[in-house]
Design a protein around this motif. Structure first.
Motif, PDB file in Angstrom:
ATOM      1  N   PRO B  47       0.790  -1.227   0.000  1.00  0.00           N
ATOM      2  CA  PRO B  47       0.000   0.000   0.000  1.00  0.00           C
ATOM      3  C   PRO B  47       0.830   1.289   0.000  1.00  0.00           C
ATOM      4  CG  PRO B  47      -0.869  -1.541   1.607  1.00  0.00           C
ATOM      5  CD  PRO B  47       0.388  -2.141   1.083  1.00  0.00           C
ATOM      6  N   ASP B  48       2.093   1.185   0.401  1.00  0.00           N
ATOM      7  CA  ASP B  48       2.897   2.412   0.369  1.00  0.00           C
ATOM      8  C   ASP B  48       3.706   2.535  -0.922  1.00  0.00           C
ATOM      9  OD1 ASP B  48       4.669   0.399   0.763  1.00  0.00           O
ATOM     10  OD2 ASP B  48       5.768   1.343   2.402  1.00  0.00           O
ATOM     11  N   GLY B  49       3.508   1.598  -1.832  1.00  0.00           N
ATOM     12  CA  GLY B  49       4.189   1.708  -3.114  1.00  0.00           C
ATOM     13  C   GLY B  49       5.403   0.805  -3.255  1.00  0.00           C
ATOM     14  N   LEU B  50       5.887   0.230  -2.139  1.00  0.00           N
ATOM     15  CA  LEU B  50       7.022  -0.693  -2.255  1.00  0.00           C
ATOM     16  C   LEU B  50       6.591  -1.933  -3.028  1.00  0.00           C
ATOM     17  CD1 LEU B  50       8.745  -0.618   1.262  1.00  0.00           C
ATOM     18  CD2 LEU B  50       9.580   0.352  -0.875  1.00  0.00           C
ATOM     19  N   GLU B  51       7.529  -2.524  -3.731  1.00  0.00           N
ATOM     20  CA  GLU B  51       7.196  -3.682  -4.551  1.00  0.00           C
ATOM     21  C   GLU B  51       7.047  -4.920  -3.688  1.00  0.00           C
ATOM     22  OE1 GLU B  51      10.484  -3.634  -7.181  1.00  0.00           O
ATOM     23  OE2 GLU B  51       9.967  -1.635  -7.910  1.00  0.00           O
ATOM     24  N   LYS B  52       6.172  -5.805  -4.125  1.00  0.00           N
ATOM     25  CA  LYS B  52       5.999  -7.037  -3.365  1.00  0.00           C
ATOM     26  C   LYS B  52       7.005  -8.103  -3.774  1.00  0.00           C
ATOM     27  CE  LYS B  52       1.292  -6.833  -1.799  1.00  0.00           C
ATOM     28  NZ  LYS B  52      -0.002  -7.513  -1.743  1.00  0.00           N
ATOM     29  N   CYS B  53       7.510  -7.994  -4.984  1.00  0.00           N
ATOM     30  CA  CYS B  53       8.423  -9.020  -5.485  1.00  0.00           C
ATOM     31  C   CYS B  53       9.708  -9.022  -4.659  1.00  0.00           C
ATOM     32  CB  CYS B  53       8.750  -8.768  -6.954  1.00  0.00           C
ATOM     33  SG  CYS B  53       9.909  -9.957  -7.629  1.00  0.00           S
ATOM     34  N   VAL B  54      10.137 -10.243  -4.248  1.00  0.00           N
ATOM     35  CA  VAL B  54      11.373 -10.361  -3.493  1.00  0.00           C
ATOM     36  C   VAL B  54      12.470 -11.013  -4.342  1.00  0.00           C
ATOM     37  CG1 VAL B  54      10.301 -10.378  -1.241  1.00  0.00           C
ATOM     38  CG2 VAL B  54      10.592 -12.526  -2.452  1.00  0.00           C
ATOM     39  N   GLY B  55      12.206 -11.188  -5.614  1.00  0.00           N
ATOM     40  CA  GLY B  55      13.234 -11.730  -6.512  1.00  0.00           C
ATOM     41  C   GLY B  55      13.562 -13.175  -6.236  1.00  0.00           C
ATOM     42  N   CYS B  56      12.583 -13.971  -5.790  1.00  0.00           N
ATOM     43  CA  CYS B  56      12.889 -15.353  -5.393  1.00  0.00           C
ATOM     44  C   CYS B  56      12.962 -16.290  -6.594  1.00  0.00           C
ATOM     45  CB  CYS B  56      11.868 -15.850  -4.389  1.00  0.00           C
ATOM     46  SG  CYS B  56      10.278 -16.264  -5.117  1.00  0.00           S
ATOM     47  N   GLU B  57      12.446 -15.878  -7.725  1.00  0.00           N
ATOM     48  CA  GLU B  57      12.523 -16.651  -8.957  1.00  0.00           C
ATOM     49  C   GLU B  57      11.628 -17.877  -8.998  1.00  0.00           C
ATOM     50  OE1 GLU B  57      16.513 -17.491 -10.143  1.00  0.00           O
ATOM     51  OE2 GLU B  57      17.258 -15.594  -9.385  1.00  0.00           O
ATOM     52  N   GLU B  77      19.545   0.336   2.841  1.00  0.00           N
ATOM     53  CA  GLU B  77      18.756   1.327   3.556  1.00  0.00           C
ATOM     54  C   GLU B  77      18.555   2.568   2.684  1.00  0.00           C
ATOM     55  OE1 GLU B  77      16.886   0.952   6.092  1.00  0.00           O
ATOM     56  OE2 GLU B  77      17.603  -1.111   6.278  1.00  0.00           O
ATOM     57  N   GLU B  78      19.557   2.868   1.867  1.00  0.00           N
ATOM     58  CA  GLU B  78      19.464   4.070   1.034  1.00  0.00           C
ATOM     59  C   GLU B  78      18.560   3.843  -0.169  1.00  0.00           C
ATOM     60  OE1 GLU B  78      23.004   2.716   1.303  1.00  0.00           O
ATOM     61  OE2 GLU B  78      22.492   3.317   3.352  1.00  0.00           O
ATOM     62  N   GLU B  79      18.564   2.605  -0.661  1.00  0.00           N
ATOM     63  CA  GLU B  79      17.828   2.333  -1.874  1.00  0.00           C
ATOM     64  C   GLU B  79      16.983   1.094  -1.658  1.00  0.00           C
ATOM     65  OE1 GLU B  79      20.457   2.345  -5.151  1.00  0.00           O
ATOM     66  OE2 GLU B  79      18.842   2.270  -6.639  1.00  0.00           O
ATOM     67  N   ARG B  80      15.720   1.312  -1.309  1.00  0.00           N
ATOM     68  CA  ARG B  80      14.865   0.194  -0.957  1.00  0.00           C
ATOM     69  C   ARG B  80      13.689   0.117  -1.911  1.00  0.00           C
ATOM     70  NH1 ARG B  80      13.909  -3.124   2.731  1.00  0.00           N
ATOM     71  NH2 ARG B  80      15.552  -2.478   4.148  1.00  0.00           N
ATOM     72  N   TYR B  81      13.513  -1.052  -2.514  1.00  0.00           N
ATOM     73  CA  TYR B  81      12.404  -1.235  -3.449  1.00  0.00           C
ATOM     74  C   TYR B  81      11.308  -2.118  -2.875  1.00  0.00           C
ATOM     75  CZ  TYR B  81      15.404   0.842  -6.930  1.00  0.00           C
ATOM     76  OH  TYR B  81      16.185   1.724  -7.621  1.00  0.00           O
ATOM     77  N   SER B  82      11.698  -2.951  -1.882  1.00  0.00           N
ATOM     78  CA  SER B  82      10.707  -3.832  -1.291  1.00  0.00           C
ATOM     79  C   SER B  82      11.046  -3.968   0.184  1.00  0.00           C
ATOM     80  CB  SER B  82      10.752  -5.205  -1.971  1.00  0.00           C
ATOM     81  OG  SER B  82      11.890  -5.917  -1.549  1.00  0.00           O
ATOM     82  N   PRO B  83      10.087  -4.377   1.002  1.00  0.00           N
ATOM     83  CA  PRO B  83      10.452  -4.623   2.400  1.00  0.00           C
ATOM     84  C   PRO B  83      11.375  -5.844   2.452  1.00  0.00           C
ATOM     85  CG  PRO B  83       8.055  -4.648   2.079  1.00  0.00           C
ATOM     86  CD  PRO B  83       8.674  -4.702   0.736  1.00  0.00           C
ATOM     87  N   GLY B 150      11.864   4.234   2.005  1.00  0.00           N
ATOM     88  CA  GLY B 150      11.922   3.403   3.203  1.00  0.00           C
ATOM     89  C   GLY B 150      10.607   2.681   3.436  1.00  0.00           C
ATOM     90  N   MET B 151      10.595   1.825   4.454  1.00  0.00           N
ATOM     91  CA  MET B 151       9.375   1.105   4.786  1.00  0.00           C
ATOM     92  C   MET B 151       8.467   2.046   5.555  1.00  0.00           C
ATOM     93  SD  MET B 151      10.631  -2.736   5.717  1.00  0.00           S
ATOM     94  CE  MET B 151      12.274  -2.468   6.335  1.00  0.00           C
ATOM     95  N   ARG B 152       7.362   2.443   4.915  1.00  0.00           N
ATOM     96  CA  ARG B 152       6.491   3.449   5.523  1.00  0.00           C
ATOM     97  C   ARG B 152       5.463   2.833   6.469  1.00  0.00           C
ATOM     98  NH1 ARG B 152       9.751   6.662   3.626  1.00  0.00           N
ATOM     99  NH2 ARG B 152       9.487   7.832   1.702  1.00  0.00           N
TER     100      ARG B 152
END
Lengths: 895, 188
Positions: B47-57, B77-83, B150-152
């Motif tokens: 919901p905060d826009g972070l991606e859900k994909c964790v790249g698990c393949e 920490e500086e560049e976060r795309y997913s939790p 960041g994780m909002r």
């Protein structure tokens, strides 16, 4: 093992039980097993698999996981409860029923599995072990389909960094203790321990013991769940996505078999291969993790030619580069001659091509692969005692080390210089009662772990350190203590000499005399993977392939005939050694140099090497990545790294360790192919197009048909006694150091030992140093080196520094080696502290958060997951800091 | 051939003129497929826009047609795309190969990958049919923010996974809809 025949005629006499065996029944099958064998192994030999987690054939039995429960009847009486088959020894008349025939055993195993899974997270889809996980497999095979557990699972913060490389997910752990037992029993580094009790029981590290194990990667491999992962591989790929290719480690001369897992043309991880003769199931962290140098961004992909106008290297075609190189080498050959420096990291096939190229195309014996301090005495020693030996010709093997009553290591630090030899010595000391003696300066971790061993039954004092001054080893070897002398006289005793012996005049002669005197067998253990093979391949100034002496005209003529060369092609005079070649190049006597995987930083005098490389008219370099040689080279020809070529390494035993190409189709070519084509440009046929062709030729040539050269006879010298303010320098290299093959591996570099200067309490007192106050070491030649100090029990008037760790690049900074006299004084600089400056430790920056542990692990008191992501900093792409050019270029270019 | 046969033929035509027309006016009028139709994929966001994909393949592994390519990357920490630790650094689906079986969305452990009802995946250029991460990512709904950030919604990834639906409500996602369904589903 024999399985008694079930059928057969009734009147036959019952088959007698063999001596030392017992007869028992497993699942209704009668079987004879050697006394003392564990039930789980006997069952395994029958093909009955009992599920297990903690059991490992190379570790002491623990009975920790309880997964291997079976129903047992002894002497007709059933045992009251199911018993763990991994701790139960066979006995006569025992009746064992496994899960296949016993409902009790099956139910017990299911119960244990259910308990193990209560707190195990269901994160298989995102777990690195998923797909190759014993817990996953056995849960599917022996577990229940449903869980009756409805409560919250216990969670821990994860992952915990045990070191910069090893990460621990405590909630996945099933407390099998394989990792702790490995560390304690095999490696001798008790870095992880079982902490707490009950549901909170977990693995953690001790408070005061710094975690520095060279073997930590093995714990990942033997972990039966995904609890231990490496920062380098974590979440990188899935086991079923990888292609596994067997290979051989290219780092040291142990010759470990290994498995390389790769995909999409890129190596993802390496694992220890299984070879009971060599590395059993282990390898060291360097072999496991240091492979990314081959994919470094600065690797040469095309030939480079120095532009005559700009004076810089520019990309060129192979045709152009080969033409320029051939013309330059021909000119240089005809004006002053060309020296060849292949380096010590080549396969036997590539080394052979260098040797043949030198003799056939350059018509010289000026070839020497020893890119390290060396001596003429060593040359004689190699010719007399090393070349052409091998396990099948009676050379010392790993098994011999294990079986030896006494082993004496001279100028050889097993843990740092050949880790698998260290593991074998430790195993021998622990199990076999082998006495291990070290002739050295201080009680290093490697010495400690082979002389004071924690055995299965209690501490074993299995050897001694024989202290001597640096440089005094040769003298000490001729006056060994009575106990050692007697030990070496026992049949099977082994005397091990390291390559550092070249720094100590008279050591090899003394070693050969000692071996003759006591009857002990002699083994030479070099540091690099290619050294031993190159000796046999004929890249020494006095030796042709197979150990043929160049001075023998009959042997020479025979070789010329086999090579199809004109008579008199191979010069009959021994060539110059590496130092001689560089001196001649510097003075202008030699006009050209052909250099393989050599780095000036590794040579005894890097400054002189730089001058020689600059002075020489024409310089050809066969390299993987930029080094101090390519800086001056006129032509650089790119060669294949080990994973992109095939070949054979000879390990220290002389055992051929063949390997095939792992990653095909990259277009990279091995040295032998490059040299073959280059020779064709020079109108000479080497027939070394492929490693297989070279191997065939080596096979055809066979060993030296003539006589072996005479052993060296150099008298031992007592080292000088340094006056006040001076000290004798003792040194060797750490396993993990500034070597260029460890580039691009910040996580591995974080586990390197910090560089410190070690001295005795008395020496420190005289200098007015209180550890860790730094000391400054200076030389008459203007060298200077400042390092933190540490007081250890060692002879007075001696200072030990690591050879190539962090700041401590002693070849470059001091220009002196083992046994030399240096000035030493207290430094006013503040100590750097216990934590190594990562940039110093490895020439690489460890990403924030991995250089030290996030959690003080003794007090892992936020046991339940609290808020706060205890994340590791994670591999941050290329975490390498730009270091001052030199650090990358140490220890062989990797060609 | 009888005399009345031509008339019979016209009769058929005539009778059809008074029946419901089966012809679809595609593409002028688009057909709305069944709700669970396997259409184009979508990479969902928290919901905060972070991606859900964790790249698990796992999607790539489940794919029987080998249509998916994933390469994971590491969050900092500086560049976060997913939790959490990892995100999908590179994500490609080749629609020339995709057979729309939906095994990939079954495999996805974070429900990062779902299928929309979008079926217009035809083109006259092969290259355009290899969809990359930009093409696949769900649009930013109100309250979402373009990563990296960041994780909002919580302090660690567990908050996202365990309390996801509740966090979504708080973020303004209406009841009975999920963030996964994207805009065209949400408006339905």
């Amino acid at each position: 093992m024999t399985v008694a025949s079930a059928s057969g005629n009734d009147t036959a006499e019952p088959r007698p039980v063999p001596e030392g065996h017992v007869r028992l029944t497993i699942d209704g099958i009668e079987v004879d097993a050697p006394q003392g064998e564990l039930v789980i192994r006997t069952a395994e030999r029958l093909g009955i698999v009992i599920p297990r987690f903690c059991d490992h054939p190379l570790l002491d039995p623990a009975g920790a996981c309880r997964q291997c429960l079976v129903e047992v009847e002894v002497n007709g009486k059933p045992m009251p409860k199911p018993a763990a088959s991994c701790t139960l020894a066979v006995s006569d008349g025992m009746v064992v029923r496994t899960q296949r025939t016993s409902r009790v055993a099956d139910k017990a195993q299911q119960g244990v599995m259910e308990l193990l899974l209560i707190n195990h997270p269901l994160d298989c889809p995102i777990c690195d072990k998923g797909g190759e996980c014993p817990l996953q497999n056995q849960a599917l095979k022996h577990g229940r389909a449903d869980s009756r557990f409805v409560d919250q699972k216990r969670t821990f913060a994860k992952p915990v960094s045990i070191s910069s490389q090893i990460l621990l997910d405590r909630e996945r752990c099933v407390l099998c203790q394989r990792c702790t037992r490995f560390s304690k029993q095999i490696a001798g580094d008790p870095f992880i321990e079982l902490l707490e009790r009950g549901a909170l029981q977990q693995i953690g590290t001790g408070e005061e013991q710094p975690f520095q194990s060279y073997f930590s990667g093995n714990t990942i491999q033997i972990c039966p769940v995904g609890a231990l992962t490496s920062a380098a591989y974590r979440f990188r790929s899935r086991p079923f996505d990888l292609v596994s290719t067997p290979g051989v480690c290219e780092h040291c001369s142990s010759g470990c078999s290994q498995r390389t897992d790769w995909r999409r043309g890129k190596v993802m991880r390496r694992l220890a291969g299984e070879d009971p003769e060599v590395n059993e199931e282990w390898n060291c962290d360097k072999g496991r993790f240091a492979f990314r140098y081959a994919t470094a961004a600065d690797r040469f992909t095309t030939p480079m030619v120095r532009d005559s106008e700009s004076g810089r290297l520019r990309k060129s075609s192979w045709t152009e580069a080969l033409r320029v190189a051939a013309e330059g080498l021909l000119d240089a050959r005809d004006s002053g001659g060309v020296g060849v420096l292949p380096g010590g990291r080549l396969t036997r096939e590539d080394a052979y091509a260098y040797g043949k190229f030198a003799r056939m195309a350059l018509r010289t014996n000026d070839v020497d692969h020893r890119a390290r301090p060396h001596s003429p005495e060593e040359l004689d020693f190699l010719g007399a005692a090393v070349v052409g030996t091998g396990p099948e010709r009676g050379a010392v093997t790993y098994a011999d080390l294990e079986a030896a009553p006494t082993v004496l290591c001279v100028a050889f630090e097993p843990e740092e210089e050949s880790p698998i030899v260290f593991l074998r010595l430790r195993k021998a000391a622990r199990n076999g009662g082998t006495r291990v003696f070290h002739l050295g300066q201080w009680y290093s971790p490697g010495v400690e772990k082979t002389t004071d061993v924690m055995g299965a039954g209690g501490p074993v004092h299995s050897g001694e350190l024989l202290r001597c001054l640096p440089g005094e080893e040769a003298v000490a070897l001729s006056e060994l203590p009575e106990e050692v002398e007697r030990g070496l006289s026992e049949p099977g005793a082994v005397l091990v000499v390291g390559e550092r012996g070249a720094r100590i005049p008279g050591l090899y002669s003394a070693a050969m005399r000692a071996a003759e005197r006591t009857g002990a067998r002699l083994a030479w253990i070099p540091r690099r993977a290619g050294e031993r093979g190159a000796v046999d391949a004929g890249t020494l100034p006095t030796l042709l392939p197979g150990g043929r002496p160049v001075t023998d005209p009959v042997v020479r003529a025979d070789l010329e005939r086999q090579w199809g060369a004109e008579e008199g092609t191979i010069p009959g005079r021994p060539g110059r050694d590496l130092d001689g070649i560089l001196a001649a190049a510097e003075s202008g006597e030699l006009s050209g140099l052909l250099v393989g995987g050599v780095d000036p930083e590794d040579l005894s005098d890097p400054a002189r090497a730089d001058r020689a490389l600059r002075a020489v008219d024409f310089l050809v370099s066969l390299e993987l990545r930029p080094t101090g040689v390519t800086e001056h080279a006129d032509v650089v020809l790119p060669v294949a790294p080990t994973v992109e070529k095939s070949g054979t390494f000879l390990n220290w035993e002389g055992r051929p360790r063949e390997f095939e190409i792992t990653i095909e189709g990259t277009g990279a070519v091995p040295d032998c192919r490059v040299l073959d084509t280059l020779a064709v440009e020079m109108d000479v046929d080497l027939f070394t197009q492929t490693p297989a062709a070279v191997a065939g030729e080596i096979e055809r040539l066979g060993p030296n048909p003539g006589v072996r050269p005479q052993p060296p006879d150099v008298s031992a010298q007592a080292p000088p006694r340094p006056g006040p303010g001076r000290a004798l320098l003792a040194t060797w290299r750490h396993l993990l150091d500034n070597g260029s093959l460890q580039d691009e591996e910040p996580h591995l570099a974080g586990t390197a030992r910090p560089p410190v200067a070690r001295l005795s309490a008395e020496t420190a007192r005289q200098l007015g140093v209180s550890a860790p106050q730094p000391v400054v070491i200076t030389t008459d030649g203007g060298g200077e080196l400042t390092l933190d100090s540490e007081v250890v029990d060692m002879p007075d008037g001696v200072v030990w520094v690591p050879g190539n760790s962090g700041e401590s690049r002693i070849n470059r900074k001091l220009g002196l080696g083992h046994g030399a006299v240096v000035d030493i004084a207290a430094s006013s600089a503040p100590p750097r502290g216990g934590v190594t400056d990562p940039e110093d430790a490895a020439g690489a920056e460890v990403p924030a958060g991995t250089s030290e542990r996030e959690i003080p692990l003794t007090a892992v008191h936020e046991r339940y997951r609290t808020n706060g992501h205890a994340g590791h900093g994670g591999p941050n792409g290329n975490g390498r800091a730009d270091n001052d050019g030199g650090s990358r270029q140490a220890d062989g270019g990797g060609a | 051939m009888g005399m009345t046969d031509p008339l019979k033929g016209f009769g058929v035509t005539l009778s059809k003129m008074f029946k419901t027309v089966l012809t679809e006016e595609y593409p002028e009028v688009k057909k709305i497929p069944a709700p669970r139709f396997h259409g184009k994929h979508q990479l969902n966001r928290h919901p905060d826009g972070l991606e859900k994909c964790v790249g698990c393949e796992l999607c790539a592994w489940a794919c029987p047609a080998d249509a998916i390519f994933v390469e994971g990357g590491t969050n900092t920490e500086e560049e976060r795309y997913s939790p959490g630790e990892r995100y999908g650094f590179d994500y490609q689906i080749n629609y020339l190969r995709c057979i729309g079986c939906g095994l990939c969305i079954e495999a996805c452990p974070t429900r990062a990958l779902t299928m929309t009802n979008e079926y217009e995946t035809a083109d006259d250029d092969r290259r355009n049919l290899i969809y990359t991460k930009e093409d696949l990512l769900a649009p930013l709904l109100p309250g979402m923010e373009q990563p990296p950030h960041g994780m909002r919604l919580g302090e660690d990834e567990q908050d996202y996974y365990v309390n996801g639906p509740e966090l979504a409500r708080r973020q303004g996602v209406p009841e009975n809809t999920t963030v996964e369904t994207g805009d065209e589903e949400a408006v339905r």
